[in-house]
Design a protein around this motif. Structure first.
Motif, PDB file in Angstrom:
ATOM      1  N   PHE A  69      -1.255  -1.606   2.069  1.00  0.00           N
ATOM      2  CA  PHE A  69      -0.045  -1.848   1.284  1.00  0.00           C
ATOM      3  C   PHE A  69      -0.012  -0.932   0.068  1.00  0.00           C
ATOM      4  O   PHE A  69      -0.946  -0.888  -0.732  1.00  0.00           O
ATOM      5  CB  PHE A  69       0.044  -3.297   0.815  1.00  0.00           C
ATOM      6  CG  PHE A  69       1.301  -3.571   0.029  1.00  0.00           C
ATOM      7  CD1 PHE A  69       2.512  -3.732   0.668  1.00  0.00           C
ATOM      8  CD2 PHE A  69       1.273  -3.612  -1.356  1.00  0.00           C
ATOM      9  CE1 PHE A  69       3.680  -3.954  -0.047  1.00  0.00           C
ATOM     10  CE2 PHE A  69       2.436  -3.833  -2.091  1.00  0.00           C
ATOM     11  CZ  PHE A  69       3.643  -3.998  -1.428  1.00  0.00           C
ATOM     12  N   LEU A  70       1.115  -0.221  -0.081  1.00  0.00           N
ATOM     13  CA  LEU A  70       1.342   0.720  -1.171  1.00  0.00           C
ATOM     14  C   LEU A  70       2.248   0.063  -2.213  1.00  0.00           C
ATOM     15  O   LEU A  70       3.417  -0.222  -1.952  1.00  0.00           O
ATOM     16  CB  LEU A  70       1.993   1.993  -0.637  1.00  0.00           C
ATOM     17  CG  LEU A  70       1.152   2.783   0.375  1.00  0.00           C
ATOM     18  CD1 LEU A  70       2.039   3.476   1.393  1.00  0.00           C
ATOM     19  CD2 LEU A  70       0.265   3.792  -0.341  1.00  0.00           C
ATOM     20  N   GLN A  71       1.703  -0.171  -3.392  1.00  0.00           N
ATOM     21  CA  GLN A  71       2.453  -0.839  -4.453  1.00  0.00           C
ATOM     22  C   GLN A  71       3.609   0.033  -4.945  1.00  0.00           C
ATOM     23  O   GLN A  71       3.534   1.261  -4.932  1.00  0.00           O
ATOM     24  CB  GLN A  71       1.521  -1.160  -5.617  1.00  0.00           C
ATOM     25  CG  GLN A  71       2.171  -1.971  -6.733  1.00  0.00           C
ATOM     26  CD  GLN A  71       1.318  -2.021  -7.984  1.00  0.00           C
ATOM     27  OE1 GLN A  71       0.583  -1.092  -8.279  1.00  0.00           O
ATOM     28  NE2 GLN A  71       1.427  -3.115  -8.737  1.00  0.00           N
ATOM     29  N   GLY A  72       4.669  -0.615  -5.390  1.00  0.00           N
ATOM     30  CA  GLY A  72       5.790   0.093  -5.982  1.00  0.00           C
ATOM     31  C   GLY A  72       5.703   0.137  -7.499  1.00  0.00           C
ATOM     32  O   GLY A  72       4.740  -0.317  -8.100  1.00  0.00           O
ATOM     33  N   ILE A 123      -3.227  -0.616  -2.334  1.00  0.00           N
ATOM     34  CA  ILE A 123      -3.198   0.649  -3.067  1.00  0.00           C
ATOM     35  C   ILE A 123      -2.307   0.477  -4.296  1.00  0.00           C
ATOM     36  O   ILE A 123      -1.075   0.532  -4.200  1.00  0.00           O
ATOM     37  CB  ILE A 123      -2.650   1.797  -2.190  1.00  0.00           C
ATOM     38  CG1 ILE A 123      -3.360   1.850  -0.841  1.00  0.00           C
ATOM     39  CG2 ILE A 123      -2.767   3.123  -2.932  1.00  0.00           C
ATOM     40  CD1 ILE A 123      -4.830   2.163  -0.924  1.00  0.00           C
ATOM     41  N   PRO A 124      -2.897   0.227  -5.471  1.00  0.00           N
ATOM     42  CA  PRO A 124      -2.064   0.092  -6.672  1.00  0.00           C
ATOM     43  C   PRO A 124      -1.467   1.443  -7.057  1.00  0.00           C
ATOM     44  O   PRO A 124      -1.902   2.497  -6.576  1.00  0.00           O
ATOM     45  CB  PRO A 124      -3.038  -0.424  -7.726  1.00  0.00           C
ATOM     46  CG  PRO A 124      -4.380   0.020  -7.259  1.00  0.00           C
ATOM     47  CD  PRO A 124      -4.323   0.056  -5.762  1.00  0.00           C
ATOM     48  N   TYR A 125      -0.493   1.408  -7.957  1.00  0.00           N
ATOM     49  CA  TYR A 125       0.321   2.600  -8.248  1.00  0.00           C
ATOM     50  C   TYR A 125       0.398   2.819  -9.742  1.00  0.00           C
ATOM     51  O   TYR A 125       0.828   1.935 -10.493  1.00  0.00           O
ATOM     52  CB  TYR A 125       1.713   2.373  -7.667  1.00  0.00           C
ATOM     53  CG  TYR A 125       2.723   3.464  -7.905  1.00  0.00           C
ATOM     54  CD1 TYR A 125       2.457   4.792  -7.572  1.00  0.00           C
ATOM     55  CD2 TYR A 125       3.982   3.158  -8.413  1.00  0.00           C
ATOM     56  CE1 TYR A 125       3.413   5.772  -7.756  1.00  0.00           C
ATOM     57  CE2 TYR A 125       4.949   4.132  -8.592  1.00  0.00           C
ATOM     58  CZ  TYR A 125       4.656   5.444  -8.265  1.00  0.00           C
ATOM     59  OH  TYR A 125       5.607   6.415  -8.444  1.00  0.00           O
ATOM     60  N   ALA A 182       2.581  -0.666   4.939  1.00  0.00           N
ATOM     61  CA  ALA A 182       3.791  -1.177   4.284  1.00  0.00           C
ATOM     62  C   ALA A 182       3.771  -0.780   2.821  1.00  0.00           C
ATOM     63  O   ALA A 182       2.721  -0.522   2.239  1.00  0.00           O
ATOM     64  CB  ALA A 182       3.871  -2.698   4.428  1.00  0.00           C
ATOM     65  N   GLY A 183       4.946  -0.746   2.233  1.00  0.00           N
ATOM     66  CA  GLY A 183       5.046  -0.416   0.812  1.00  0.00           C
ATOM     67  C   GLY A 183       6.375  -0.882   0.275  1.00  0.00           C
ATOM     68  O   GLY A 183       7.377  -0.943   1.015  1.00  0.00           O
ATOM     69  N   VAL A 208       2.387   0.459  12.807  1.00  0.00           N
ATOM     70  CA  VAL A 208       3.731   0.058  12.403  1.00  0.00           C
ATOM     71  C   VAL A 208       3.867   0.335  10.911  1.00  0.00           C
ATOM     72  O   VAL A 208       3.016  -0.071  10.114  1.00  0.00           O
ATOM     73  CB  VAL A 208       3.979  -1.436  12.676  1.00  0.00           C
ATOM     74  CG1 VAL A 208       5.363  -1.851  12.173  1.00  0.00           C
ATOM     75  CG2 VAL A 208       3.821  -1.750  14.154  1.00  0.00           C
ATOM     76  N   GLY A 209       4.911   1.028  10.522  1.00  0.00           N
ATOM     77  CA  GLY A 209       5.177   1.315   9.121  1.00  0.00           C
ATOM     78  C   GLY A 209       6.475   0.669   8.672  1.00  0.00           C
ATOM     79  O   GLY A 209       7.526   0.892   9.296  1.00  0.00           O
ATOM     80  N   LEU A 210       6.414  -0.140   7.606  1.00  0.00           N
ATOM     81  CA  LEU A 210       7.618  -0.784   7.079  1.00  0.00           C
ATOM     82  C   LEU A 210       7.844  -0.357   5.643  1.00  0.00           C
ATOM     83  O   LEU A 210       7.014  -0.617   4.768  1.00  0.00           O
ATOM     84  CB  LEU A 210       7.504  -2.306   7.130  1.00  0.00           C
ATOM     85  CG  LEU A 210       8.704  -3.039   6.519  1.00  0.00           C
ATOM     86  CD1 LEU A 210       9.921  -2.943   7.443  1.00  0.00           C
ATOM     87  CD2 LEU A 210       8.388  -4.491   6.210  1.00  0.00           C
ATOM     88  N   GLY A 211       8.975   0.284   5.398  1.00  0.00           N
ATOM     89  CA  GLY A 211       9.384   0.644   4.051  1.00  0.00           C
ATOM     90  C   GLY A 211      10.303  -0.417   3.466  1.00  0.00           C
ATOM     91  O   GLY A 211      11.319  -0.751   4.075  1.00  0.00           O
TER      92      GLY A 211
END
Length: 358
Positions: A69-72, A123-125, A182-183, A208-211
């Protein structure tokens, strides 16, 4: 309870224990030195925008099923937007970051959470570059009232930071059968890139990738190849060889990643997402409605990729994956959570477009 580890200290043990694939959760915990909770993994050479140390976090589960997971959290590309003392949209460091305090897909006490048993990599941002940059940004701030202005630098090092996590993943997750990338918000922009890198590495895995909430961005008044140096990460996969480096619409990353049809890509948006509209103004595209550009982007991605699905809900809220509403949101009679679960399970769902979107 969060445990702090250093990535480099567990590599030798991991190499020994992973000589045979097919391990379970507890073997993963032993080999990687993980507690049965969130583990902050510090990595030398990974930094936030202000030069403070960076870490990612891992919650161990079934090693065959993984979630990245990619943080926003915003972004910047000029002096006024990037200066850390002018209330930037992005987080300049990880001082207040803690995945234990997050809801939605990180609510692991909820029996309906489809990721309760997954190994989760968070994954923090903190680099203001949608996780894709590899450059020390040099900016000039003009003199302002009560502010002297001048030159300053920030680290746009999203890609090196994520690469540390990818290296950890490659060391410890040898043969996953399912990998969800995902992110949300800024993290959503990077989803097709890191889903592609995961698929390139784990060719036999179902990826699977979810935006979540970036589908409306059509173009930009800056070149992310110049400002953030995103070419370095795109060069890691031949999928992105045809990307136009003189100008980029973020939706084009979904097209490039999905053209081969070997993984599933999807997106979630609301039809009048107020945050996306705000950033579209900053990108030089003032709009009264997000819907026209959102529908144009979704149509282009759908036309040029084999396995792309979308869910567009009524409303103007921004992101869904870390909200409690993940478990209750329905649109046109379709539960988003059930839609997402079916997407992960089969790779094929019907597109959902809100009733008023036509």
């Amino acid at each position: 309870m969060r445990t702090v580890l250093r990535f480099s200290s567990v590599l030798v043990l991991a190499a020994f224990l992973f000589s045979c694939a097919g391990i379970n959760k507890f073997q993963l915990m032993e080999s990687a030195g993980l507690a049965d909770s969130w583990n902050d993994i510090a990595a030398p050479g990974a930094y936030c925008s202000d030069g403070t140390d960076y870490n990612f976090s891992v919650k161990p589960g079934d090693p065959a099923k993984a979630l990245l997971f990619l943080q926003g959290g915003g972004g910047c590309w000029n002096g006024m937007m990037c200066h850390p003392d002018l209330n930037p949209t992005y987080s300049i460091n990880l001082r207040n970051d803690n995945p234990e305090n997050m809801s939605g897909i990180f609510d692991f006490d909820n029996r309906n959470n489809p990721f309760r048993d997954h190994t989760v990599i968070y994954i923090p941002y903190c680099t203001a570059d949608v996780h894709l940059g590899n450059k020390i940004g040099q900016y000039v701030l003009p003199r302002l009232e009560n502010f002297s202005g001048g030159t300053f630098e920030i680290n746009h090092t999203g890609y090196p930071n994520v690469k540390v996590a990818l290296d950890w993943i490659h060391e410890h997750l040898i043969d996953p059968s399912e990998f969800i990338v995902a992110g949300s918000s800024a993290g959503s922009v990077a989803v097709p890139v890191y889903a592609a890198l995961i698929k390139d590495h784990y060719a036999d895995a179902r990826v699977v990738g979810l935006g979540d909430a970036s589908g409306g961005y059509r173009g930009a008044n800056f070149n992310p190849f110049d400002v953030w140096a995103i070419g370095d990460v795109l060069d890691q996969s031949s999928r992105f060889n045809s990307i136009n480096r003189n100008g980029l619409g973020f939706y084009e990353l979904f097209i490039a990643a999905g053209e081969r049809g070997d993984m599933v890509l999807a997106s979630f948006d609301t039809k009048e997402d107020t945050v996306q509209k705000q950033f579209m103004g900053a990108l030089g595209q003032e709009v009264d409605s997000l819907l026209p550009t959102l529908k144009a982007n979704l149509a282009e991605i759908s036309d040029q990729t084999a396995n792309f699905n979308y869910f567009v809900a009524d409303g103007s809220f921004h992101t869904i994956l870390l909200r409690p509403q993940l478990y209750s949101l329905t649109e046109s009679g379709v539960s988003f959570l059930e839609w997402f679960e079916e997407l992960m399970k089969t790779g094929s769902v019907e597109n959902v477009l809100c009733r008023d979107c036509n």
